[in-house]
Design an enzyme around this catalytic site. Structure first.
Site, PDB file in Angstrom:
ATOM      1  N   HIS A 104      -3.530   0.246  -0.445  1.00  0.00           N
ATOM      2  CA  HIS A 104      -4.641   0.106  -1.306  1.00  0.00           C
ATOM      3  C   HIS A 104      -3.931   0.720  -2.734  1.00  0.00           C
ATOM      4  CE1 HIS A 104      -4.391   3.459   0.199  1.00  0.00           C
ATOM      5  NE2 HIS A 104      -4.907   4.167  -0.268  1.00  0.00           N
ATOM      6  N   ASP A 106      -5.895   3.740  -5.356  1.00  0.00           N
ATOM      7  CA  ASP A 106      -7.460   4.935  -4.731  1.00  0.00           C
ATOM      8  C   ASP A 106      -8.337   4.019  -5.830  1.00  0.00           C
ATOM      9  OD1 ASP A 106      -6.274   6.082  -2.802  1.00  0.00           O
ATOM     10  OD2 ASP A 106      -4.963   7.383  -3.948  1.00  0.00           O
ATOM     11  N   HIS A 255      -0.685   1.222  -1.745  1.00  0.00           N
ATOM     12  CA  HIS A 255       0.168   2.626  -0.293  1.00  0.00           C
ATOM     13  C   HIS A 255      -0.617   2.613   0.477  1.00  0.00           C
ATOM     14  CE1 HIS A 255      -3.223   4.849  -2.749  1.00  0.00           C
ATOM     15  NE2 HIS A 255      -2.820   5.554  -1.146  1.00  0.00           N
ATOM     16  N   ARG A 271      -5.508  17.069  -0.504  1.00  0.00           N
ATOM     17  CA  ARG A 271      -5.908  16.095  -0.928  1.00  0.00           C
ATOM     18  C   ARG A 271      -6.686  16.602  -3.021  1.00  0.00           C
ATOM     19  NH1 ARG A 271      -8.733  10.968  -1.940  1.00  0.00           N
ATOM     20  NH2 ARG A 271      -7.360   9.111  -2.039  1.00  0.00           N
TER      21      ARG A 271
HETATM   22  C1  OGA Z   1      -5.067   8.651   0.225  1.00  0.00           C
HETATM   23  C2  OGA Z   1      -4.295   8.459   0.999  1.00  0.00           C
HETATM   24  C3  OGA Z   1      -1.863   8.166   2.939  1.00  0.00           C
HETATM   25  C4  OGA Z   1      -1.524   8.775   3.900  1.00  0.00           C
HETATM   26  O1  OGA Z   1      -5.466   9.752   0.017  1.00  0.00           O
HETATM   27  O2  OGA Z   1      -5.451   8.210  -1.089  1.00  0.00           O
HETATM   28  O3  OGA Z   1      -4.653   6.201   0.949  1.00  0.00           O
HETATM   29  O4  OGA Z   1      -0.755   9.186   4.422  1.00  0.00           O
HETATM   30  N1  OGA Z   1      -3.390   8.264   2.022  1.00  0.00           N
HETATM   31  O5  OGA Z   1      -2.734  10.591   4.245  1.00  0.00           O
HETATM   32 MN    MN Z   2      -5.509   5.965  -0.763  1.00  0.00          MN
END
Ligand code: OGA
Ligand code: MN
Length: 280
Positions: A104, A106, A255, A271
């Site tokens: 995806h 974000d 990702h 995050r």
């Molecule tokens: C995010 C995500 C990936 C991870 O935080 O948007 O997709 O490896 N994280 O935690």
């Molecule tokens: Mn993500």
């Protein structure tokens, strides 16, 4: 102290070492970090042990942090949300919740999706929990010209509520949050505002339909583009080290999280997302 840059993947991702972000970097260092991110799509700043305020100040060097009220955050820092192996799907079946386990980009359902996402690895599992990335510039550029020309004309309706069955678990979303996030229409191929390069803009479980195509046909096309983009020559897999801050560009990457670390192993990330623009 000079920053040392080391390439991580064959064609994207770079690590920066020699920084202590508990005090703000010089303007020159900040400019070097931004440049490294635009050129490599993923920037990993190694070896940090910093408080949420310093983390937020660091990410602010790249753009404006955004608040997402529905995600748990660090007390006193609404823009610093947390991602933990202890997260459970409380509105669903109560099982471990691995956010983002499908390929995806974000927040594509938003009218102005986040440009960048940063994750700071405070606790990382000894095995597993890697984050994978696909370079959507490279995936686009590898397509035949006639195909690119066709894809350039398409628009896609993205919705917060996953529009397709069978794509795996996501965080359950409260109806009042859904009501605040109407669907958004974005081009299937977008042009990056800093680099001027074109990239496929695909996020499978947020894509409701392609404008002008039958639903099934649109979904088949999206699946085909995802399969194309996740071939080894377009991807990079990040093996986390404790203290990594990884910043990536959602405008030219997909990702994916991996929930493959054992039950009981801990993973804890802070995050921050950075405001983006209307995709064009
Ligand atoms: C995010 C995500 C990936 C991870 O935080 O948007 O997709 O490896 N994280 O935690
Ligand atoms: Mn993500």
């Amino acid at each position: 102290m000079a920053i040392t840059f080391t390439k991580l993947g064959g064609h994207m991702a770079i690590a920066a070492e020699g920084l202590d972000l508990s005090t703000p970097p010089s303007a020159e260092a900040a400019a070097q970090l931004r440049q490294a991110l635009w050129e490599n799509q993923i920037l990993c700043i190694r070896g940090q042990a910093i408080a949420p305020g310093a983390y937020l100040a660091t990410i602010s060097l790249f753009g404006e942090p955004q608040v997402r009220p529905e995600i748990p955050h660090v007390e006193g820092f609404p823009a610093v949300t947390t991602l933990s192996s202890e997260d459970r799907d409380l509105k669903g079946d109560g099982k471990r919740l691995v956010a983002g386990a499908n390929w995806h980009s974000d927040d594509t359902f938003m009218a102005r999706p986040s440009a960048l996402t940063a994750l700071y690895g405070l606790i990382v599992p000894e095995v597993g929990g890697d984050t994978e990335y696909a370079n959507m510039y490279a995936a686009y550029e590898a397509l035949p010209q006639a195909r690119r020309q066709y894809l350039d004309t398409l628009k896609v309706v993205h919705a917060m509520k996953p529009a397709r069955e069978g794509l795996g678990r996501t965080r359950s979303i409260a109806p009042e949050i859904l009501a605040q996030c109407p669907p958004s229409t974005h081009p299937l191929v977008r042009t990056h505002p800093q680099t001027g390069r074109k990239a496929l803009y695909v996020s499978r479980n947020r894509m409701d339909h392609i404008v002008g195509l039958e639903r099934e046909e649109g979904h088949r096309l999206i699946d085909e583009l995802v399969e194309h983009a996740i071939q080894p020559q377009f991807t990079y897999r990040h093996r986390w080290r404790q203290g990594d801050i990884v910043i990536w560009d959602n405008r030219c990457l997909m990702h994916k999280a991996n929930g493959d670390y054992p039950e009981g192993a801990r993973r804890f990330m802070q995050r921050i997302i950075v405001a983006g623009e209307v995709p064009v």
